[in-house]
Design a protein around this motif. Structure first.
Motif, PDB file in Angstrom:
ATOM      1  N   LEU A  24       0.822  -1.208   0.000  1.00  0.00           N
ATOM      2  CA  LEU A  24       0.000   0.000   0.000  1.00  0.00           C
ATOM      3  C   LEU A  24       0.850   1.250   0.000  1.00  0.00           C
ATOM      4  CD1 LEU A  24      -2.491  -1.109   2.787  1.00  0.00           C
ATOM      5  CD2 LEU A  24      -2.932  -1.064   0.347  1.00  0.00           C
ATOM      6  N   LYS A  47      -8.746   4.857  -2.598  1.00  0.00           N
ATOM      7  CA  LYS A  47      -7.483   4.122  -2.496  1.00  0.00           C
ATOM      8  C   LYS A  47      -7.264   3.699  -1.051  1.00  0.00           C
ATOM      9  CE  LYS A  47      -4.578   5.714  -6.278  1.00  0.00           C
ATOM     10  NZ  LYS A  47      -5.089   4.679  -7.144  1.00  0.00           N
ATOM     11  N   LYS A  48      -6.772   2.490  -0.894  1.00  0.00           N
ATOM     12  CA  LYS A  48      -6.421   2.030   0.449  1.00  0.00           C
ATOM     13  C   LYS A  48      -5.007   2.510   0.770  1.00  0.00           C
ATOM     14  CE  LYS A  48      -6.702  -2.116   3.205  1.00  0.00           C
ATOM     15  NZ  LYS A  48      -7.334  -3.428   3.297  1.00  0.00           N
ATOM     16  N   ARG A  50      -1.735   3.116   3.911  1.00  0.00           N
ATOM     17  CA  ARG A  50      -1.160   2.793   5.221  1.00  0.00           C
ATOM     18  C   ARG A  50      -0.668   4.098   5.839  1.00  0.00           C
ATOM     19  NH1 ARG A  50       2.694  -1.321   4.271  1.00  0.00           N
ATOM     20  NH2 ARG A  50       4.207   0.286   3.778  1.00  0.00           N
ATOM     21  N   PHE A  83      -4.467   1.248   8.843  1.00  0.00           N
ATOM     22  CA  PHE A  83      -4.890   1.073   7.446  1.00  0.00           C
ATOM     23  C   PHE A  83      -6.217   1.795   7.254  1.00  0.00           C
ATOM     24  CE2 PHE A  83      -2.127  -2.337   8.622  1.00  0.00           C
ATOM     25  CZ  PHE A  83      -1.274  -2.434   7.545  1.00  0.00           C
ATOM     26  N   GLY A  85      -9.176   3.578   4.338  1.00  0.00           N
ATOM     27  CA  GLY A  85      -9.683   3.585   2.971  1.00  0.00           C
ATOM     28  C   GLY A  85     -10.056   2.199   2.472  1.00  0.00           C
ATOM     29  N   PRO A  86     -10.565   2.154   1.226  1.00  0.00           N
ATOM     30  CA  PRO A  86     -10.828   3.267   0.308  1.00  0.00           C
ATOM     31  C   PRO A  86     -11.933   4.175   0.850  1.00  0.00           C
ATOM     32  CG  PRO A  86     -11.075   1.119  -0.782  1.00  0.00           C
ATOM     33  CD  PRO A  86     -10.967   0.849   0.652  1.00  0.00           C
TER      34      PRO A  86
ATOM     35  N   GLY B 102      -8.693  -2.813   9.210  1.00  0.00           N
ATOM     36  CA  GLY B 102      -8.573  -2.305   7.851  1.00  0.00           C
ATOM     37  C   GLY B 102      -7.434  -2.901   7.040  1.00  0.00           C
ATOM     38  N   GLN B 103      -6.630  -3.777   7.656  1.00  0.00           N
ATOM     39  CA  GLN B 103      -5.453  -4.309   6.960  1.00  0.00           C
ATOM     40  C   GLN B 103      -5.847  -5.277   5.841  1.00  0.00           C
ATOM     41  OE1 GLN B 103      -2.706  -6.306   9.553  1.00  0.00           O
ATOM     42  NE2 GLN B 103      -1.101  -6.412   8.005  1.00  0.00           N
TER      43      GLN B 103
END
Lengths: 119, 232
Positions: A24, A47-48, A50, A83, A85-86, B102-103
């Motif tokens: 990410l 978008k995901k 970190r 973490f 998103g999106p 969320g990972q």
């Protein structure tokens, strides 16, 4: 006991087959003197990401955001990752739960085209 | 990604076709753990069916042991359909956050519980998978438990239990939801509402309420559950 093992195995497999790891894009947020730097982060929509949070203070802090649905403790003089998103375009506020009057910030999510226009 | 979610949902719905003697309507657990967290908890559950009214109250103290593990001890008191109220059981529970929020596609955790009936030689050991998945402002939470009951006062048996919750994160203090429960001879669904009020530091008060209607058969079977959790 046979059924119990079967069941446990099924639960374990469920956990494994549904987890995937991603490489990410990374953003960095720092905490100094109970303040977030930068206090505003611009990120692209859908978008995901970190988010690495580095705590330079000698006390722990908790990153908290109802908008982002995230809570995470960052120990003193250490770092952690979150973490996110999106996300849809918009503003997502966050604060430090141990110092809510000073440690505040927001994440601005923009469409990719808007971001290019802004730059 | 969507396909795996529906496969997971399908398995959750079909597995608990046989299951448990205990209270099926209880809390739907999230997989998340925060370090330093301590909590006092009170849970109330009233079930009204054709046999009368059953009332169960749980008093608990919990303490996070690390960034990923928290433990909670319970004293369980109950009033049966004959009107007798008293200490029913003790319980120890450990919750393990397996993935960062969320990972991955969904967030995962596990729950382990050991319960002993107060005056009876009945032990109950439970292992559960906890899962939560975000869809924008909506969170889907699912728990799937395998329960093993044993002791001289009960026939040893395995049971299965499923709990699910679909929650809309509208405001911190007000989050409407729908809850679903499935266990032995019980399938129930109903509206729920929950919220959180933050105070200074890690101090916060969480509350939950749900009204679950049993869908199994034509008999009356309603459960009202309420929980207050003070974290400090």
């Amino acid at each position: 006991m046979h059924k119990y093992l079967q069941g446990s195995l099924l639960l374990g497999l469920l956990s494994l087959v549904t987890t995937q790891c991603y490489a990410l894009p990374e953003l960095v947020l720092e905490i100094r003197d109970h303040l977030f730097f930068p206090s505003q982060l611009n990120v692209p929509a859908d978008k995901k990401l970190r988010l690495t949070i580095i705590n330079h203070d000698n006390t722990p802090e908790e990153f908290d955001s109802f908008d982002l649905n995230r809570e995470k403790v960052i120990f003193a003089n250490s770092q952690t990752r979150i973490f996110i998103g999106p996300l849809n375009p918009g503003e997502y506020a966050f604060f430090g739960e141990f110092n809510p009057s000073t440690a505040r910030g927001k994440i601005i999510v923009v469409n990719h085209t808007d971001d290019q226009n802004a730059n | 990604m969507k396909l795996s979610f529906f496969i997971f949902l399908f398995i959750m719905l079909i597995i608990p076709s046989a299951r448990a003697d205990g209270d099926v309507v209880d809390k739907v657990y999230s997989p998340y753990v925060l370090p330093f967290e301590r909590e006092l908890e009170w849970r109330f559950m009233s079930r009204q069916n054709d046999d009368g009214n059953e009332l169960t109250q749980r008093f608990a103290y919990g303490h996070a042991l690390s960034e990923f593990i928290t433990m909670e001890t319970y004293i369980i008191a109950a009033r049966d359909s004959h009107g007798d109220f008293g200490l029913k059981a003790y319980e120890v529970e450990a919750r393990w956050m397996m993935t960062e929020q969320g990972q991955f596609w969904a967030d995962w955790g596990m729950l382990f519980e050991v319960e002993k009936q107060h005056e009876l030689n009945i032990w109950e050991v439970s292992t559960g998978v906890l899962m939560e998945k975000e869809f924008g402002k909506v969170s889907f939470t699912a728990n799937m438990f395998i329960v093993y009951e044993s002791g001289s006062d009960i026939q040893d048996e395995f049971e299965f239990e499923t709990r699910m919750k679909l929650r809309y994160r509208w405001l911190p203090q007000l989050q409407p939801a729908i809850e679903f429960y499935s266990g032995e001879d019980f399938v129930g669904v109903g509206p729920a509402v929950m919220g959180i009020q933050r105070y200074q530091g890690q101090k916060q008060l969480k509350w939950e309420m749900a009204f679950i209607t049993g869908l199994n058969g034509n008999n009356k079977d309603h459960s009202l559950r309420f929980a207050l959790e003070y974290e400090f």
